[in-house]
Design an enzyme around this catalytic site. Sequence first.
Site, PDB file in Angstrom:
ATOM      1  N   LYS A 278       0.845  -1.191   0.000  1.00 15.41           N
ATOM      2  CA  LYS A 278       0.000   0.000   0.000  1.00 15.41           C
ATOM      3  C   LYS A 278       0.882   1.243   0.000  1.00 15.41           C
ATOM      4  CE  LYS A 278      -3.972  -1.854   2.539  1.00 15.41           C
ATOM      5  NZ  LYS A 278      -5.011  -1.636   1.508  1.00 15.41           N
ATOM      6  N   ARG A 353     -10.397 -11.450   1.564  1.00 14.14           N
ATOM      7  CA  ARG A 353     -11.251 -12.484   0.981  1.00 14.14           C
ATOM      8  C   ARG A 353     -10.585 -13.855   1.050  1.00 14.14           C
ATOM      9  NH1 ARG A 353     -11.505  -9.244  -4.558  1.00 14.14           N
ATOM     10  NH2 ARG A 353     -11.324  -7.558  -3.029  1.00 14.14           N
TER      11      ARG A 353
HETATM   12  N1  BES Z   1      -8.217  -3.783   4.154  1.00 15.93           N
HETATM   13  C1  BES Z   1      -8.339  -3.368   2.796  1.00 15.93           C
HETATM   14  C2  BES Z   1      -9.622  -2.600   2.523  1.00 15.93           C
HETATM   15  C3  BES Z   1      -9.705  -1.209   3.088  1.00 15.93           C
HETATM   16  C4  BES Z   1      -9.252  -0.143   2.345  1.00 15.93           C
HETATM   17  C5  BES Z   1     -10.300  -0.980   4.298  1.00 15.93           C
HETATM   18  C6  BES Z   1      -9.368   1.143   2.842  1.00 15.93           C
HETATM   19  C7  BES Z   1     -10.418   0.304   4.780  1.00 15.93           C
HETATM   20  C8  BES Z   1      -9.939   1.363   4.056  1.00 15.93           C
HETATM   21  C9  BES Z   1      -8.322  -4.586   1.871  1.00 15.93           C
HETATM   22  O1  BES Z   1      -7.561  -5.654   2.288  1.00 15.93           O
HETATM   23  C10 BES Z   1      -7.769  -4.119   0.561  1.00 15.93           C
HETATM   24  O2  BES Z   1      -6.659  -3.699   0.551  1.00 15.93           O
HETATM   25  N2  BES Z   1      -8.590  -4.189  -0.481  1.00 15.93           N
HETATM   26  C11 BES Z   1      -8.204  -3.735  -1.758  1.00 15.93           C
HETATM   27  C12 BES Z   1      -8.737  -4.710  -2.746  1.00 15.93           C
HETATM   28  C13 BES Z   1      -8.256  -4.471  -4.166  1.00 15.93           C
HETATM   29  C14 BES Z   1      -6.769  -4.769  -4.265  1.00 15.93           C
HETATM   30  C15 BES Z   1      -9.029  -5.353  -5.097  1.00 15.93           C
HETATM   31  C16 BES Z   1      -8.811  -2.363  -1.983  1.00 15.93           C
HETATM   32  O3  BES Z   1      -9.947  -2.124  -1.571  1.00 15.93           O
HETATM   33  O4  BES Z   1      -8.121  -1.500  -2.520  1.00 15.93           O
HETATM   34 ZN    ZN Z   2      -5.517  -5.463   1.709  1.00 13.00          ZN
END
Ligand code: BES
Ligand code: ZN
Length: 499
Positions: A278, A353
């Site tokens: 990230k 997931r």
């Molecule tokens: N934990 C994150 C989702 C999240 C993002 C929660 C921002 C709270 C605030 C999750 O694991 C994630 O990173 N999801 C990705 C999925 C994508 C790579 C398909 C996302 O939402 O960007």
């Molecule tokens: Zn994630």
Amino acid sequence: MIVVSNKKPSQFAGDILVYLVRQSEKKRPPVCSDKLVQERIDHAFELGDCRGKKEECLLIYPQRVFDGVRAKRLLIVGLGKDELNRELFRRAGGVIAQKALALKAEKLFLVVPEELSFPVGEMAECLSEGLILGSYQFKKYKKEEEEEEGKSIEIKRIGLYVSDVSLVHARKGVKRGLAAGNAGMVVRDMANEPGNVWTPQAFADYGEKIAREGELAYRVMESDEMRQLKMGGILGVSQGSALPPKLVVLEYRTGKSVPTLLLVGKGLTFDSGGLSLKPGENMGDMKYDMCGGAAVMAAMQAIAEEKPGRVDVVALVPAAENMPSATALKPGDIIRQYGGKTVEVLNTDAEGRLILADALAYGVEHYKPDAVVDVATLTGAVIIGLGHHRTGLLANNDELAANVLAAGEKAGEPLWRLPLAEEYKEQLKSKIADLKNIGGKAGGTITAAAFLQEFVGNTPWAHLDIAGTAWDYTEKSYIPKGPSGIAARTLIELVRSWR
Ligand code: BES
Ligand code: ZN
Ligand code: ZN
């Protein structure tokens, strides 16, 4: 601590005596049951300072000799003129708690209007929830401030005045409100803990504690057993971390022949994104990626305490950390989930997931539940779709969806249902595996849910995406900045109202 009392308010000699008042329909001052307090309200009303509007506050320092009030302070809190509802009392409770904290008050006594056109039990319940949730503080790591201020002050005792005939109802209400409010507090505490403290092991330890206190069946599945069972999702996500994953299992059994509800919560104790790292900005917030697991645990704690009779509840919290390292999952790797489905992991940041899929598939097969509800901070996309004011709800069953919506509404934690349909599954097709773990930008919350759906079979299932509401949620008097504690109260309400 909140106690229901039928002692005369004028006898109260503590820090704040609170009168809740309704706004009058006509241009008249709000009505109060105490004559001397009424005089003060009338006076303030003339100055335009006290109309009884929602969440409006008037603080009065009584001159004890004249006013016949023994309390150190009087606080008049408005309830507005609209029809009363549960949320209004929660918000009033939150306002009172915040004032009490600001004034470092320890002892409070609350008086509600004599003729309430609202059930006393629900009033007491929601006021209690607001009072407890509104008094939340997390000062564990603020040693310096504490040393400066002396000991930290918290509200010690709140009396709630009701007439003799309402005592029983009010007591029951307070008990329910405290149980639900406490659950929210527990979630916030877990979430506020940093990732180096709230680890998968911490989830296991907390599970053991609530199982001991509440007579729940408890067990932790360690990575050895996960390997035997071929849980490639949880193992894969955690393989880049120095911390071993845990799958915490808690069971509440009524001992009767009743349906079984399975709760599953995402317990990602830190989500760096893994090798699909990230960006640095706000990465610290990803310690909150365990809020779904926390909500499930806190709900189990309250359920163990209340012992509802109409449903057995099994909770699974897959707990892991998502880190980049030489041993981490790489984009393009293929894993095998529990049950055998293969997944091409094209983005290691879509890890929630993967751990949920194992837990859902295992839970459905092993416990044969009548319904499944999972809670997860799953997608950033839900924030784009719904902002920070509604939890995303996706379900394969209309009745369960309606029950979850109703529970959320009652708990003051609104949800909004998004569609699930075959079309969305197209995005998850992989050329070389059964599924891929991302589906592109379009409809990200739905494709994430469509992925999960692959692992619940035909069992009625509802998925709560709390990525937008677990923190930075709609600010209210009883919802602070930071983690909100969302979803625990919805789950508790769902179990309470199970038919
Ligand atoms: N934990 C994150 C989702 C999240 C993002 C929660 C921002 C709270 C605030 C999750 O694991 C994630 O990173 N999801 C990705 C999925 C994508 C790579 C398909 C996302 O939402 O960007
Ligand atoms: Zn994630
Ligand atoms: Zn995540």
